[in-house]
Write a protein that holds these residues in place. Structure first.
Motif, short mmCIF file in Angstrom:
data_model
loop_
_atom_site.label_atom_id
_atom_site.label_comp_id
_atom_site.label_asym_id
_atom_site.label_seq_id
_atom_site.Cartn_x
_atom_site.Cartn_y
_atom_site.Cartn_z
N ASP A 20 0.81 -1.21 0.00
CA ASP A 20 0.00 0.00 0.00
C ASP A 20 0.85 1.27 0.00
O ASP A 20 0.34 2.37 0.13
N GLY A 21 2.17 1.11 -0.14
CA GLY A 21 3.06 2.26 -0.21
C GLY A 21 3.55 2.76 1.13
O GLY A 21 4.35 3.68 1.19
N THR A 22 3.05 2.18 2.23
CA THR A 22 3.50 2.61 3.56
C THR A 22 4.85 1.97 3.88
O THR A 22 5.16 0.88 3.42
N ALA A 23 5.63 2.69 4.67
CA ALA A 23 6.94 2.19 5.07
C ALA A 23 6.78 1.08 6.09
O ALA A 23 6.00 1.19 7.03
N ARG A 24 7.50 0.01 5.89
CA ARG A 24 7.43 -1.13 6.81
C ARG A 24 8.84 -1.54 7.21
O ARG A 24 9.82 -1.16 6.58
N PHE A 25 8.90 -2.33 8.27
CA PHE A 25 10.19 -2.79 8.77
C PHE A 25 10.95 -3.54 7.67
O PHE A 25 10.40 -4.40 6.99
N ASP A 26 12.21 -3.17 7.49
CA ASP A 26 13.05 -3.78 6.46
C ASP A 26 13.52 -5.15 6.95
O ASP A 26 14.46 -5.25 7.74
N ALA A 137 21.30 -4.76 17.27
CA ALA A 137 19.95 -5.17 16.90
C ALA A 137 18.92 -4.21 17.49
O ALA A 137 17.97 -3.80 16.81
N MET A 138 19.08 -3.84 18.75
CA MET A 138 18.14 -2.92 19.38
C MET A 138 18.21 -1.54 18.73
O MET A 138 17.18 -0.87 18.55
N GLU A 144 14.59 1.83 12.65
CA GLU A 144 13.49 1.45 11.77
C GLU A 144 12.17 2.03 12.25
O GLU A 144 11.32 2.41 11.46
N ALA A 145 11.99 2.10 13.57
CA ALA A 145 10.78 2.70 14.12
C ALA A 145 10.71 4.18 13.74
O ALA A 145 9.65 4.71 13.39
N ALA A 146 11.87 4.86 13.79
CA ALA A 146 11.91 6.28 13.42
C ALA A 146 11.65 6.45 11.93
O ALA A 146 10.97 7.39 11.50
N ARG A 147 12.19 5.55 11.11
CA ARG A 147 12.03 5.67 9.65
C ARG A 147 10.60 5.41 9.21
O ARG A 147 10.07 6.12 8.36
N THR A 148 9.97 4.40 9.82
CA THR A 148 8.63 4.01 9.40
C THR A 148 7.53 4.75 10.14
O THR A 148 6.38 4.73 9.72
N GLY A 149 7.88 5.39 11.27
CA GLY A 149 6.86 6.03 12.07
C GLY A 149 6.02 5.06 12.87
O GLY A 149 4.96 5.41 13.39
N GLN A 150 6.49 3.82 13.00
CA GLN A 150 5.79 2.79 13.74
C GLN A 150 6.71 2.19 14.78
O GLN A 150 7.92 2.16 14.61
N GLY A 202 26.54 -8.13 7.22
CA GLY A 202 26.60 -6.75 7.65
C GLY A 202 26.94 -5.80 6.52
O GLY A 202 26.34 -4.72 6.38
N VAL A 203 27.91 -6.18 5.71
CA VAL A 203 28.31 -5.34 4.57
C VAL A 203 27.16 -5.19 3.58
O VAL A 203 26.91 -4.09 3.06
N LEU A 204 26.45 -6.26 3.33
CA LEU A 204 25.42 -6.25 2.30
C LEU A 204 24.10 -5.62 2.77
O LEU A 204 23.40 -4.99 1.97
N ARG A 205 23.78 -5.76 4.07
CA ARG A 205 22.42 -5.42 4.49
C ARG A 205 22.29 -4.31 5.52
O ARG A 205 21.21 -3.74 5.66
N LEU A 206 23.34 -4.03 6.28
CA LEU A 206 23.21 -2.98 7.29
C LEU A 206 23.32 -1.61 6.64
O LEU A 206 24.24 -1.38 5.83
#
Length: 482
Positions: A20-26, A137-138, A144-150, A202-206
């Motif tokens: 739906d175009g909303t930002a979600r946890f990556d 991780a924390m 992610e919470a700041a990026r998605t607003g959730q 870590g190199v590829l995904r963080l």
């Protein structure tokens, strides 16, 4: 921006966004988060079955090989809040890559170690190498919470808790298989491929963050409170050494702890950018209460792991292999409880469930004797699985919502440090209760001590009104009022 960078951004947008175009946890972040957080427990559990063959290889008694366990705990207890603070400043990527690289270095040192001293040094390096996984991780959850607003998905927090408990189940079995295939050195060599995999993920995904850009490094470096970190390390190291060996001959260790602690407090209250902001932490009563609950919860948990297991071998007569099998129901039930209660974000119910489970298990321990049927031991392990699954998840959720968003990494590291303090207290209590032999009377003495800690945990939960202000619903975007 070149075409390759554009393609990478598009891939990230697809992975992080919903239909739906909303930002979600990556969810591409989950593999490095999980792998990084389990590097410590996998090494904590595998070493348990390697102590005896290592002792035989180097002609070392149990009093010396025990330092292989203590060295990891000491390094991790010291390193996690420090690395957590560095993560708060520089972001998780840099510290995750550096720390997990040390895991591979420790694996090489341990595999080639010519004597016990070098092996202990490898465990120290390994302890520092596993420091970044959980705080990173924390911190990623917070970003992610700041990026998605959730708020962070409850399922991700549950996944971290379940992953750690799963490792606790398979760790000793995996260690036994590896030792059977190639000897105890293989348990250290395992860290090399784990490190390579963690660094690669870590190199590829963080995500890259501000602290990694050359223009920001000099500014951020001024925010590192090295004197505060050094005084904190001196305070904690002397305290842990004393807890590991409670004896009048070590009277100077508490004195060092007091002096270093006083100097640390003075430094942190005056520092412009303190390592641990005592003013903020002192005013955050809910977070301090969570740290206190963590300490007493792990006193009970580790006293059971250390004390009950020893009693099943010496007091009840089981072989080490069968004593380990008796523990498995606890971890399996713990996983089931985490998965079940982890679907809801409420904290109070999890804490109360864990508190009641601890007390019930301690009461059952008081009823055990050398003539008790085996099913009673298995029942006790099942009951202990309830707080095993509920407490770790609830404490983890509490810190996430109660901590300062800018200090999530160091706050998460301090949670683990208080847990390790609890493990040291549990180890000392077990030694005092048993003396030279793990008798039934000593086990009952330990159970009374555990019952007292469990009652304190229950009271600290039942009368903490701030817990009612933590999120309780399942919907997104609900923040704590605390």
């Amino acid at each position: 921006m070149n075409e390759q960078e554009k393609e990478q951004e598009q891939e990230q947008a697809v992975a992080a966004g919903g239909a739906d175009g909303t930002a979600r946890f990556d969810r591409r972040l989950i593999p490095p988060m999980v792998l990084g957080s389990v590097l410590n427990p996998v090494n904590s559990t595998i070493i348990a079955v390697a102590l005896v063959p290592i002792g035989k290889a180097f002609g070392a008694p149990p009093s010396q090989t025990a330092w292989l366990v203590s060295a990891l705990y000491l390094a991790t207890a010291l390193g996690q809040p420090i690395v957590g603070r560095l993560i708060d400043i520089f972001g998780p990527r840099r510290l995750f890559l550096l720390s997990t690289s040390l895991v591979g270095v420790a694996g090489v040192i341990g595999t080639l170690a010519p004597d016990l001293g070098v092996l202990i040094a490898a465990r120290v390096v390994l302890g520092f190498g596993t420091c970044a996984g959980y705080p990173a991780a924390m911190a990623l959850l917070r970003s992610e919470a700041a990026r998605t607003g959730q708020d962070s998905p409850a399922g991700v927090l549950t996944m971290l808790a379940v992953a750690n408990q799963t490792i606790a189940v398979i760790g000793p079995l995996l260690g036994g298989v590896l030792i059977g295939l190639g000897g105890w050195r293989v348990t250290f060599a395992l860290n090399v491929p784990l490190s390579v995999l963690a660094v690669g993920l870590g190199v590829l995904r963080l995500p890259k963050q501000e602290g990694e850009r050359p223009g920001a490094r000099r500014e951020l470096a001024t925010r590192i409170d090295l004197p505060g970190m050094g005084l904190f390390a001196a305070m904690l190291f002397s305290l842990l050494l004393f807890l590991m060996n409670l004896h009048l001959a070590n009277w100077y260790l508490p004195l060092i702890t007091l002096v270093a602690g006083t100097a640390f407090a003075v430094r942190e209250l005056r520092a412009p950018t303190p390592f641990i902001d005592l003013r903020v932490l002192g005013g955050n009563t809910p977070l301090l209460a969570t740290y206190g609950r963590s300490l007493v919860a792990y006193v009970v948990s580790y006293a059971f792991l250390y004390g009950f297991t020893q009693w099943t071998e010496e007091g009840y007569g089981l072989s080490p292999f069968h004593a380990g099998l008796v523990q498995i129901p606890m971890f399996l039930v713990g996983i089931g409880v985490s998965v079940t209660v982890g679907r809801r974000r409420g904290v109070v119910g999890k804490l109360l469930l864990g508190a009641v489970g601890q007390i019930a298990a301690c009461v059952l321990m008081l009823g055990l004797t050398a003539g008790s049927p085996l099913w009673m031991l298995l029942l006790l392990a099942v009951v202990f699985g309830v707080p095993q699954g509920a407490n770790s998840l609830a404490l983890q959720n509490s810190v996430y919502f109660q901590s300062d968003p800018e200090r999530t990494g160091s706050s998460a590291g301090l949670l683990r440090t208080f847990g390790y303090l609890g493990s040291m207290i549990a180890s000392s209590a077990t030694a005092v209760s048993f003396g030279d032999r793990a008798s039934t009377g000593g086990m009952h003495h330990l159970a009374w001590f555990m019952l007292g800690a469990g009652a304190l945990y229950l009271l600290a939960t039942a009368f903490d009104r701030t817990l009612r202000r933590l999120p309780t619903g399942d919907g997104p975007g609900k923040r704590s009022a605390a």
